[in-house]
Structure formats: structure tokens, C-alpha cells
Design an enzyme around this catalytic site. Structure first.
Site, PDB file in Angstrom:
ATOM      1  N   ARG A   1       0.885  -1.181   0.000  1.00  0.00           N
ATOM      2  CA  ARG A   1       0.000   0.000   0.000  1.00  0.00           C
ATOM      3  C   ARG A   1       0.913   1.218   0.000  1.00  0.00           C
ATOM      4  O   ARG A   1       1.633   1.460   0.975  1.00  0.00           O
ATOM      5  CB  ARG A   1      -0.915  -0.011   1.216  1.00  0.00           C
TER       6      ARG A   1
ATOM      7  N   HIS B   1      -6.931   0.729  -6.903  1.00  0.00           N
ATOM      8  CA  HIS B   1      -7.198  -0.133  -5.733  1.00  0.00           C
ATOM      9  C   HIS B   1      -7.841  -1.423  -6.270  1.00  0.00           C
ATOM     10  O   HIS B   1      -9.040  -1.658  -6.082  1.00  0.00           O
ATOM     11  CB  HIS B   1      -8.129   0.608  -4.771  1.00  0.00           C
TER      12      HIS B   1
ATOM     13  N   GLN C   1      -9.998  -3.887  -4.149  1.00  0.00           N
ATOM     14  CA  GLN C   1     -11.310  -3.316  -3.836  1.00  0.00           C
ATOM     15  C   GLN C   1     -12.268  -3.500  -5.011  1.00  0.00           C
ATOM     16  O   GLN C   1     -13.401  -3.960  -4.836  1.00  0.00           O
ATOM     17  CB  GLN C   1     -11.138  -1.817  -3.512  1.00  0.00           C
TER      18      GLN C   1
ATOM     19  N   ASP D   1     -17.208   7.184  -2.379  1.00  0.00           N
ATOM     20  CA  ASP D   1     -15.952   7.073  -1.620  1.00  0.00           C
ATOM     21  C   ASP D   1     -15.707   8.442  -0.981  1.00  0.00           C
ATOM     22  O   ASP D   1     -16.389   9.424  -1.317  1.00  0.00           O
ATOM     23  CB  ASP D   1     -14.807   6.689  -2.585  1.00  0.00           C
TER      24      ASP D   1
ATOM     25  N   CYS E   1     -16.476   1.743  -0.368  1.00  0.00           N
ATOM     26  CA  CYS E   1     -15.303   0.920  -0.021  1.00  0.00           C
ATOM     27  C   CYS E   1     -14.985   1.002   1.465  1.00  0.00           C
ATOM     28  O   CYS E   1     -14.352   0.101   2.004  1.00  0.00           O
ATOM     29  CB  CYS E   1     -14.099   1.364  -0.850  1.00  0.00           C
TER      30      CYS E   1
ATOM     31  N   ARG F   1     -13.923  -8.754   0.866  1.00  0.00           N
ATOM     32  CA  ARG F   1     -12.487  -8.510   0.660  1.00  0.00           C
ATOM     33  C   ARG F   1     -11.703  -9.766   1.047  1.00  0.00           C
ATOM     34  O   ARG F   1     -10.761 -10.166   0.370  1.00  0.00           O
ATOM     35  CB  ARG F   1     -12.002  -7.323   1.514  1.00  0.00           C
TER      36      ARG F   1
HETATM   37  N1   CP Z   1     -11.454  -0.151   1.670  1.00  0.00           N
HETATM   38  C1   CP Z   1     -10.225  -0.203   2.179  1.00  0.00           C
HETATM   39  O1   CP Z   1      -9.224  -0.471   1.489  1.00  0.00           O
HETATM   40  O2   CP Z   1     -10.179   0.031   3.524  1.00  0.00           O
HETATM   41  P1   CP Z   1      -8.861   0.235   4.377  1.00  0.00           P
HETATM   42  O3   CP Z   1      -8.240   1.540   3.940  1.00  0.00           O
HETATM   43  O4   CP Z   1      -9.331   0.277   5.802  1.00  0.00           O
HETATM   44  O5   CP Z   1      -7.921  -0.904   4.115  1.00  0.00           O
HETATM   45  N1  NVA Z   2      -9.866   6.846  -1.890  1.00  0.00           N
HETATM   46  C1  NVA Z   2      -9.584   6.392  -0.546  1.00  0.00           C
HETATM   47  C2  NVA Z   2      -9.867   4.929  -0.435  1.00  0.00           C
HETATM   48  C3  NVA Z   2      -9.637   4.333   0.940  1.00  0.00           C
HETATM   49  C4  NVA Z   2      -9.890   2.860   0.958  1.00  0.00           C
HETATM   50  C5  NVA Z   2      -8.136   6.711  -0.194  1.00  0.00           C
HETATM   51  O1  NVA Z   2      -7.259   6.506  -1.033  1.00  0.00           O
HETATM   52  O2  NVA Z   2      -7.890   7.153   0.928  1.00  0.00           O
END
Ligand code: CP
Ligand code: NVA
Length: 308
Positions: free
Chosen positions: A102, A129, A132, A224, A264, A292
Site C-alpha cells: 500500500r 485499488h 477493492q 468514496d 469501499c 475482501r
Molecule cells: N477499503 C479499504 O481499502 O479500507 P482500508 O483503507 O481500511 O484498508
Molecule cells: N480513496 C480512498 C480509499 C480508501 C480505501 C483513499 O485513497 O484514501
């Protein structure tokens, strides 16, 4: 056999996506809680940003598949600062069988994939992502029992979650309508890629600045956050710019009567969505969050079955 990565949802063919969904459905239905798919395998989670769902669902997935999971926090692996991305990739390839990353920059995931000898899974970057979106489309298929003939509407920021969902929908033939304020459209390169996939799958894509136009007769309404991780300094401007893009009871009246609401998570009630919508019977957010786990188990089995 050459290793495979999941850097973007486009790393997978449409056939592979559909077959991942079949494996996911079987894994979800199975009464056997723990299998040996990842026995003697170690999976690393290299996270530069916070996480609830991605971290916990991957850790539990690896445990349920009898593998070993190692979480590497931003302080431990300061990618590109404490040591180069290449040295991180090459070192971790000597210990691990797979790495979930990440990152802030999508380029870091690409570099890790290029420089590692193990499969790299994108656990969210600034651009995409994929875990997701795979989960979202699996959840839509699970709920409606089909993909064709459905319209997915996304209202909000043309961000990482929007990009992967758009590419995934275009690949599997789901129509997608995206409403963003001016200046927050999805990346033109991603839209072009999606249009190329849509030509093959028959999916229709509409980009608009009108949430009402996008939500009209939608089967799925998706939102989102307006401020993604790493954009905190833009909060004030974004909250102003996204006024009018809230999913609320007035807007959802325009959707198909049997619409579902998806997010998400994490969500901010009162900003991108009101509590009465996200907590209504139309909302499938916690099925989505649960999925997930099942989808990522299928991804791990798919990728690790091919490595080493
Ligand atoms: N949706 C998602 O990726 O959540 P987190 O940021 O909590 O991992
Ligand atoms: N768009 C958001 C998604 C979190 C799962 C971010 O990148 O923070």
C-alpha cells in the site's frame, strides 16, 4: 513459470477475473475454515498508509490458508528513503513468497513488481485499488446473480477507487456512469483504457458533472471519501468543491427501486453520504467489506500457485 503480479485490475484478463469470482464463491461457501493453500509460504504487507480492511482481511486470509503473514509499517520500511525501492524489493524477495504493498505513489508498486522475483499485490496506491474493485464487482454479481444489464453509478472524486471500478466494469461489461465536480474527473488515460475495454465487452461509460443524471435508474450507487489519504492539506477546498455530490435520500429517489448502495469504507456520514442511506436496507457495505477476505484468498491462491 513467470511470476504474476496484481498491480492494476488490468493485470488480469476478463476470463481470469470471472474465474477468480468462481473460486471466491467456492471459498466463501466452503465449511472448511483453514486450508493448506499457503502452507510454508510467507506473505508480507508493506503499508505506507493506515488500513483497517486491507490489512486485517489479508492477515486473516493468509492465516486461513495456513501461511505466515508479516506486517511492515511505514516506520519500518521507509520506501525510497531508508533504502532504495530496488533494495527493498530484492531483499524481501529472498524472504517472502508474496508482498502486498500500500503506497502513496503508484510508481512504487510498479517498481516493486519489476524489481521483485515474488508476486506483488497492490493494496491501494494513489492511482488504483484493484483488490477493492474485484471485491466490488464480485459483490454486485453475488447480489444480483448477474453482471450484464446493470448500471453502476459512482458519485464523487475520480480517484483510485473510481479508476479500478471503472476499469473492472469496462472489462466485465457493466455499464458505468461517473459524476464528478469539475476538476475531479478520473484520469484521461484510465478513461481511455476503460473505453478500449468497453468496446470489446459492450459496456457503456458516461462521464458527467450531474449526480442526478448519473444516478437516474442506477442499479448500484457507489461513493468514496472526498479526501483520500495523502490529500489532507486539500480538505477545505475539497469539502467546498464536492458540495452537491452527497448521496442522500433525495438523490437515491432517482435510482432503480431495487438499487444497492456501496462504499469501499472508511465512510464519513454527513459528507459523501448521509446516515439514512448508508445505514439503510439498500446498503451492502458490510457484505462488501467481508468479501475482501474471500476475494483476496482467491487472489493469493491464483498468484502463489504460479510463483516459484
Ligand atoms: N477499503 C479499504 O481499502 O479500507 P482500508 O483503507 O481500511 O484498508
Ligand atoms: N480513496 C480512498 C480509499 C480508501 C480505501 C483513499 O485513497 O484514501
Amino acid at each position: 513459470m513467470k511470476k504474476r503480479d496484481l498491480v492494476c485490475i488490468t493485470s488480469l484478463s476478463t476470463q481470469e477475473i470471472l474465474s477468480l469470482f468462481e473460486s471466491t464463491a467456492k471459498l466463501k461457501k466452503s465449511k472448511i475454515k483453514r486450508t493448506n493453500h499457503l502452507k510454508n509460504k510467507s506473505v508480507g504487507l508493506l503499508f505506507q498508509k493506515p488500513s483497517n480492511r486491507t490489512r486485517v482481511s489479508f492477515e486473516v486470509a493468509v492465516w486461513q490458508l495456513s501461511g505466515n503473514c508479516i506486517y511492515l509499517s511505514p516506520e519500518e520500511i521507509d520506501l525510497g528513503k531508508r533504502e532504495s525501492t530496488a533494495d527493498v524489493a530484492k531483499t524481501l524477495s529472498r524472504y517472502l513468497d508474496c508482498l502486498v504493498a500500500r503506497t502513496f505513489s503508484h510508481q512504487d508498486v510498479i517498481d516493486l513488481a519489476e524489481m521483485s522475483t515474488i508476486p506483488i499485490i497492490n493494496g491501494l496506491s494513489d492511482l488504483t485499488h484493484p483488490c477493492q474493485a474485484l471485491t466490488d464487482i464480485f459483490s454486485i454479481k453475488e447480489y444480483f446473480g448477474r453482471l450484464k444489464g446493470l448500471t453502476v453509478t459512482y458519485v464523487g472524486d475520480g480517484n483510485n477507487v473510481c479508476h479500478s471500478l471503472l476499469l473492472g466494469c469496462a472489462k466485465v461489461g457493466l455499464d458505468m456512469k461517473i459524476a464528478t465536480p469539475p476538476g475531479y474527473k478520473p484520469s484521461p488515460e484510465v478513461v481511455q483504457m476503460a473505453r478500449d475495454f468497453a468496446r470489446k465487452s459492450g459496456a457503456k461509460i458516461l462521464l458527467t458533472e450531474s449526480p442526478q443524471e448519473a444516478v437516474a435508474r442506477a442499479n448500484v450507487i457507489y461513493s468514496d471519501v472526498w479526501v483520500s489519504m495523502g490529500q489532507e492539506t486539500e480538505t477545505k477546498k475539497r469539502l467546498d468543491d464536492f458540495k452537491g455530490f452527497q448521496i442522500n435520500s433525495d438523490l437515491v429517489k432517482l435510482a432503480d427501486k431495487e438499487y444497492i448502495f456501496m462504499h469501499c469504507l472508511p465512510a464519513h456520514r454527513g459528507l459523501e453520504v448521509t446516515a439514512d442511506v448508508i445505514d439503510s436496507d439498500h446498503s451492502i457495505i458490510f457484505d462488501q467489506a467481508e468479501n475482501r477476505l474471500h476475494v483476496q484468498k482467491a487472489i493469493l491462491i491464483f498468484l502463489l500457485g504460479r510463483s516459484k
